[in-house]
Design an enzyme around this catalytic site. Sequence first.
Site, PDB file in Angstrom:
ATOM      1  N   HIS A  41       0.869  -1.222   0.055  1.00 15.60           N
ATOM      2  CA  HIS A  41       0.007  -0.112  -0.030  1.00 15.60           C
ATOM      3  C   HIS A  41       1.023   1.313  -0.076  1.00 15.60           C
ATOM      4  CE1 HIS A  41      -3.837  -2.188   1.761  1.00 15.60           C
ATOM      5  NE2 HIS A  41      -3.328  -2.798   0.631  1.00 15.60           N
TER       6      HIS A  41
ATOM      7  N   GLU B  78       1.226   3.551   2.153  1.00 16.39           N
ATOM      8  CA  GLU B  78       1.797   4.242   3.386  1.00 16.39           C
ATOM      9  C   GLU B  78       3.334   3.491   3.211  1.00 16.39           C
ATOM     10  OE1 GLU B  78      -2.702   3.684   4.753  1.00 16.39           O
ATOM     11  OE2 GLU B  78      -0.998   2.914   2.825  1.00 16.39           O
TER      12      GLU B  78
ATOM     13  N   CYS C 107      -5.255   0.723   6.719  1.00 15.89           N
ATOM     14  CA  CYS C 107      -5.915  -0.396   6.934  1.00 15.89           C
ATOM     15  C   CYS C 107      -5.298  -1.019   8.165  1.00 15.89           C
ATOM     16  CB  CYS C 107      -5.788  -1.417   5.749  1.00 15.89           C
ATOM     17  SG  CYS C 107      -4.267  -1.978   5.453  1.00 15.89           S
TER      18      CYS C 107
ATOM     19  N   CYS D  13      -1.401  -1.796   7.408  1.00 16.91           N
ATOM     20  CA  CYS D  13      -0.519  -0.484   7.433  1.00 16.91           C
ATOM     21  C   CYS D  13      -0.369   0.118   8.712  1.00 16.91           C
ATOM     22  CB  CYS D  13      -1.254   0.385   6.363  1.00 16.91           C
ATOM     23  SG  CYS D  13      -1.126  -0.090   4.687  1.00 16.91           S
TER      24      CYS D  13
ATOM     25  N   TRP E 256     -19.503  12.159 -37.901  1.00 18.07           N
ATOM     26  CA  TRP E 256     -19.302  12.178 -36.418  1.00 18.07           C
ATOM     27  C   TRP E 256     -19.546  13.367 -35.595  1.00 18.07           C
ATOM     28  CZ3 TRP E 256     -13.723   9.991 -37.259  1.00 18.07           C
ATOM     29  CH2 TRP E 256     -13.673   8.357 -37.378  1.00 18.07           C
TER      30      TRP E 256
ATOM     31  N   ASP F 166     -22.842   0.860 -35.956  1.00 15.89           N
ATOM     32  CA  ASP F 166     -21.563   1.353 -35.830  1.00 15.89           C
ATOM     33  C   ASP F 166     -20.571   0.508 -36.308  1.00 15.89           C
ATOM     34  OD1 ASP F 166     -22.793   3.661 -35.275  1.00 15.89           O
ATOM     35  OD2 ASP F 166     -22.027   3.667 -33.110  1.00 15.89           O
TER      36      ASP F 166
END
Length: 300
Positions: free
Chosen positions: A54, A56, A79, A88, A183, A213
């Site tokens: 993560h 941190e 977390c 963390c 377009w 299309d």
Amino acid sequence: MFSSTDTLLMHRACALARRGEGLVEPNPMVGAVVSSADGKVLGEGWHEHFGSAHAEVHALAIAGQAARNGTLYVTLEPCCHTGKTPPCTMAILSAGIRRVVVAATDPFPAVAGQGISILQKAGLQVDVGLLQDEAVRLTAPFRMVVTAKRPWMIAKWAMTLDGHLVLPKPENGGSGTSQQHEWISSGTSRAVVHDLRRRADAIVIGIQTAVADDPLLTARPAGPRPLIRVVLDRHARLSLSSRLVQTAQEFPLLIAVGPDASEGRLEQLQDKGCEIWRSPTAQSSHMLLELVQELSLIHI
């Protein structure tokens, strides 16, 4: 509560978080900055890939011993549970951080304020809410999955100011003389569309768009994850010679069909590499709702 230095460094953390866009989902984008007491940046980090360390942890690793008695700025509450990586909160406490500035709390039930509580009980100063609105926007797709149990969806269409979805051709009083002139989207807006596709897990269109299309629906250039192309096609009308079907072996294609779709036709589509999703209802609006629920179950 917050100084100009706090605001500056949290802005930096938010900018770092965006580097993970398209790479970390279904996890949230998160950024972190470690600074000394006088505001000197000691380490930076962001959540780089799903399943990786993560933000941190990255920032603290760069700061090293200098992080002791410093301040950690992080866009989402740290977390406090073990998932694909350790908590963390443990890394923060081990690093000797004195103060943590959190932009927004984490709605995930295993965190949801508990990360902040653990840090506070350990004696750290924890300040919450700096640039909260920006941090919530950064984690909006994650929050939708966690709180509403459905994917984050973006509605996209091109329309003229007077309500046309396609520019009228010359015989109808318009100025279009070629496909390009018909377009509505400009080159700049089409580039934005492809950028959205690169960050998405799936793109959904109806059979009318597919027929009119004959699109590829790919991201050009491709994004970090495969983009699942989805066509809502109750009666399995999609042509076997369409560009979607012809490229199904190369780019994932899911066709959502109703209960009345021909079995023989479905077998032909599957032989071409298409995946078929069957809905018990023949109503397109209900099919779309059911499909969204199905996609949420596979974390799209």
